[in-house]
Scaffold this motif. Structure first.
Motif, mmCIF file in Angstrom:
data_model
loop_
_atom_site.group_PDB
_atom_site.id
_atom_site.type_symbol
_atom_site.label_atom_id
_atom_site.label_comp_id
_atom_site.label_asym_id
_atom_site.label_seq_id
_atom_site.Cartn_x
_atom_site.Cartn_y
_atom_site.Cartn_z
ATOM 1 N N GLU A 153 21.295 -11.080 -10.689
ATOM 2 C CA GLU A 153 20.571 -9.804 -10.745
ATOM 3 C C GLU A 153 20.023 -9.585 -12.157
ATOM 4 N N ARG A 154 20.788 -9.997 -13.151
ATOM 5 C CA ARG A 154 20.286 -9.865 -14.536
ATOM 6 C C ARG A 154 19.064 -10.732 -14.773
ATOM 7 N N HIS A 155 18.936 -11.799 -13.974
ATOM 8 C CA HIS A 155 17.766 -12.679 -14.099
ATOM 9 C C HIS A 155 16.632 -12.212 -13.198
ATOM 10 N N LYS A 156 16.846 -11.101 -12.496
ATOM 11 C CA LYS A 156 15.904 -10.620 -11.460
ATOM 12 C C LYS A 156 15.791 -11.663 -10.341
ATOM 13 N N GLY A 157 16.898 -12.346 -10.121
ATOM 14 C CA GLY A 157 16.930 -13.352 -9.048
ATOM 15 C C GLY A 157 17.919 -12.945 -7.974
ATOM 16 N N LYS A 158 18.189 -13.872 -7.063
ATOM 17 C CA LYS A 158 19.068 -13.591 -5.918
ATOM 18 C C LYS A 158 19.954 -14.788 -5.655
ATOM 19 N N ILE A 159 20.985 -14.565 -4.843
ATOM 20 C CA ILE A 159 21.819 -15.687 -4.392
ATOM 21 C C ILE A 159 22.112 -15.511 -2.907
ATOM 22 N N TRP A 160 22.112 -16.612 -2.163
ATOM 23 C CA TRP A 160 22.399 -16.557 -0.733
ATOM 24 C C TRP A 160 22.883 -17.941 -0.291
ATOM 25 N N LEU A 161 23.208 -18.080 0.981
ATOM 26 C CA LEU A 161 23.697 -19.384 1.400
ATOM 27 C C LEU A 161 23.333 -19.694 2.838
ATOM 28 N N GLU A 162 23.398 -21.002 3.121
ATOM 29 C CA GLU A 162 23.347 -21.481 4.494
ATOM 30 C C GLU A 162 24.605 -22.308 4.658
ATOM 31 N N SER A 163 25.299 -22.111 5.766
ATOM 32 C CA SER A 163 26.538 -22.867 5.908
ATOM 33 C C SER A 163 26.960 -22.933 7.365
ATOM 34 N N GLN A 164 27.637 -24.010 7.688
ATOM 35 C CA GLN A 164 28.173 -24.155 9.032
ATOM 36 C C GLN A 164 29.627 -24.559 8.908
ATOM 37 N N LEU A 165 30.476 -23.893 9.667
ATOM 38 C CA LEU A 165 31.909 -24.215 9.609
ATOM 39 C C LEU A 165 32.135 -25.685 9.926
ATOM 40 N N GLY A 166 32.910 -26.333 9.106
ATOM 41 C CA GLY A 166 33.256 -27.732 9.359
ATOM 42 C C GLY A 166 32.199 -28.724 8.910
ATOM 43 N N ILE A 167 31.028 -28.245 8.519
ATOM 44 C CA ILE A 167 29.935 -29.175 8.140
ATOM 45 C C ILE A 167 29.670 -29.125 6.630
ATOM 46 N N GLY A 168 29.599 -27.910 6.094
ATOM 47 C CA GLY A 168 29.332 -27.790 4.658
ATOM 48 C C GLY A 168 28.514 -26.536 4.347
ATOM 49 N N SER A 169 28.276 -26.317 3.074
ATOM 50 C CA SER A 169 27.567 -25.108 2.634
ATOM 51 C C SER A 169 26.504 -25.468 1.616
ATOM 52 N N THR A 170 25.405 -24.719 1.656
ATOM 53 C CA THR A 170 24.413 -24.824 0.581
ATOM 54 C C THR A 170 24.226 -23.429 -0.006
ATOM 55 N N PHE A 171 24.562 -23.288 -1.264
ATOM 56 C CA PHE A 171 24.321 -22.021 -1.965
ATOM 57 C C PHE A 171 22.981 -22.144 -2.677
ATOM 58 N N TYR A 172 22.129 -21.124 -2.482
ATOM 59 C CA TYR A 172 20.830 -21.094 -3.144
ATOM 60 C C TYR A 172 20.824 -19.957 -4.148
ATOM 61 N N PHE A 173 20.143 -20.145 -5.246
ATOM 62 C CA PHE A 173 19.881 -18.992 -6.112
ATOM 63 C C PHE A 173 18.496 -19.127 -6.733
ATOM 64 N N SER A 174 17.865 -17.947 -6.938
ATOM 65 C CA SER A 174 16.494 -17.977 -7.454
ATOM 66 C C SER A 174 16.458 -17.427 -8.874
#
Ligand code: ADP
Length: 429
Positions: A382-403
């Motif tokens: 938020e201090r960078h005027k950006g965001k963070i979110w994710l895509e993930s599936q149980l048992g498969i893995g996660s991808t965290f994104y940030f802008s």
């Protein structure tokens, strides 16, 4: 006045007047302060009837307050008159419109107040007829016989104004509540910070003393004593981590840091090196693509990568080798970074929750943690005027994104980067 009554009234009006009224209603619904509202109403009241002047009057206890006006000559802007000795007051007290073709023939008119003005004829309508809180006046310089249509137009405007005034009050109350909540939040954060800060020293003494005790007489412990002792050490260390994370959370929001051009690849590499050293993990497959130079604080960006990478290590699957990928893509005016793992994954129902403070999806004895890492990342972005979110599936893995916005002045790419900046926007070369 309800919607159908307003509609009935509008049916009788000429179409250009209805258009003007509709556009005024639209503007009034967006007015967020009194000044804008009174200006809008005064100007619109004059335009709607083609009068030579209009005034916006509010009831101020037992007086009429002439808040604003739009007229060919000065009226009474900024002045207050007793309700009982002015015609707006009469309209409010009697909850009725007033139409006067020749004002000087009416005994309710305070002639002395009118003589210096251009006014010969007028219409005044109350705002909120059930319990008037103000009035709108229309004034003519030449003798003019007010028509029913004009009265209806002005009354429709006054009814809309009444709703807009209520909205304004609600908006102000809401603003105040938000401010109060922000103040309270700030106080709580300060409190957490001060308490955590003061806990650091005694906690350090406890941990050091426990280490010394173990060194001096650990060998003499029987199995029960060792078990109790381990509880104490684990508890103290967990508390130390919690205190550290609470302090980091406050710092993520408040600490004064220098934003500068930072090579995000170097920062990511450094975080991985530190975490690998702590974790002792060799059985991993880690790849970092080319990453951009962005405007950031090295300290804060390292915290973001550090938290995301250490989570990828912590929540890895027991069934397979950890695969971790870090990269970034240009998207419009932003750089979108990603940290992808093939770990245990996260149920989509919890994708929002995990960014809140102290939200964890697993018990402490399965995975250690404070539940603050992602909340810290969110604040930093938020201090960078950006965001963070994710895509993930149980048992498969996660991808965290940030802008992170790429449009910061002076943003530039690392050498050999296959993307370039055009007009401050990242594009693929
Ligand atoms: P902590 O790691 O201290 O528990 P975080 O705020 O970093 O706190 O994460 C919150 C929760 O989100 C974690 O407890 C975990 O349940 C989940 N989580 C975070 N990262 C991952 C990941 N890479 N894979 C699976 N679950 C994760």
């Amino acid at each position: 006045m309800n919607e159908s009554t307003i509609k009935n009234k509008l049916n009788d009006l000429p179409s250009e007047v209805v258009q003007e009224l509709i556009s005024t209603i639209e503007s009034l619904s967006q007015a967020r302060d009194m000044q804008t509202l009174t200006r809008l109403v005064s100007e619109s009241a004059r335009r709607l009837t083609g009068a030579d002047g209009a005034a916006f009057v509010l009831r101020d206890e037992d007086r009429c307050y002439y808040v604003d006006e739009d007229a060919i000559g000065p009226l009474w802007k900024g002045r207050r008159f007793p309700l009982k000795s002015c015609i707006s007051g009469w309209s409010m007290l009697n909850k009725l419109p007033v139409c006067l073709e020749d004002i000087y023939l009416d005994p309710r008119i305070p002639a002395d107040a009118y003589r210096p003005t251009f006014v010969k004829s007028l219409i005044v309508v109350p705002i909120r007829k059930s319990n008037p809180i103000g009035a709108i006046g229309n004034y003519w310089a030449k003798q003019h016989r007010p028509t029913d249509v004009e009265v209806n137009i002005l009354q429709a405007l006054a009814d809309t104004t009444s709703v807009a005034l209520e909205n304004l009050e609600l908006y102000a109350q809401l603003q105040q509540k938000v401010q109060d909540l922000q103040d309270r939040n700030y106080e709580l954060e300060r409190y957490a910070w001060v308490a955590s800060h003061d806990l650091r020293e005694p906690l350090r003494s406890i941990v050091t003393s426990l280490e010394l005790i173990e060194r001096r007489c650990g060998e003499t412990f029987d199995s029960k004593t060792t078990e109790y002792f381990d509880f104490a050490v684990t508890g103290a260390r967990r508390l130390q981590n919690l205190v550290k994370d609470i302090l980091s959370h406050t710092q993520a929001i408040e600490k004064a840091v220098m934003f500068e051009m930072v090579d995000s690849r170097e920062i990511a590499q450094e975080s991985i090196k530190t975490i690998c050293a702590l974790d002792g993990a060799n059985d991993t497959n880690i790849s970092i693509s080319q990453l951009p130079v962005v405007r950031s604080s090295p300290e804060l960006l390292a915290q973001v990568f550090g938290n995301l990478v250490s989570n990828a290590f912590k929540f890895r699957s027991q069934d397979r080798k950890l695969k971790l990928e870090i990269g970034a893509n240009a998207d419009g005016a932003d750089w979108i970074f990603f940290v992808r793992d093939n770990g245990i994954g996260i149920d989509p129902n919890f994708h929002e929750r995990i960014f809140k403070m102290f939200q964890r999806l697993h018990p402490q004895d399965s995975y250690e943690g404070s539940g603050l890492g992602l909340a810290i990342c969110k604040k930093i972005l938020e201090r960078h005027k950006g965001k963070i979110w994710l895509e993930s599936q149980l048992g498969i893995g996660s991808t965290f994104y940030f802008s992170i916005p790429a449009s910061a002045p002076g943003a530039e790419m690392t050498k050999n980067e296959n993307r370039t900046l055009t007009n401050g926007h990242p594009t693929h070369a």
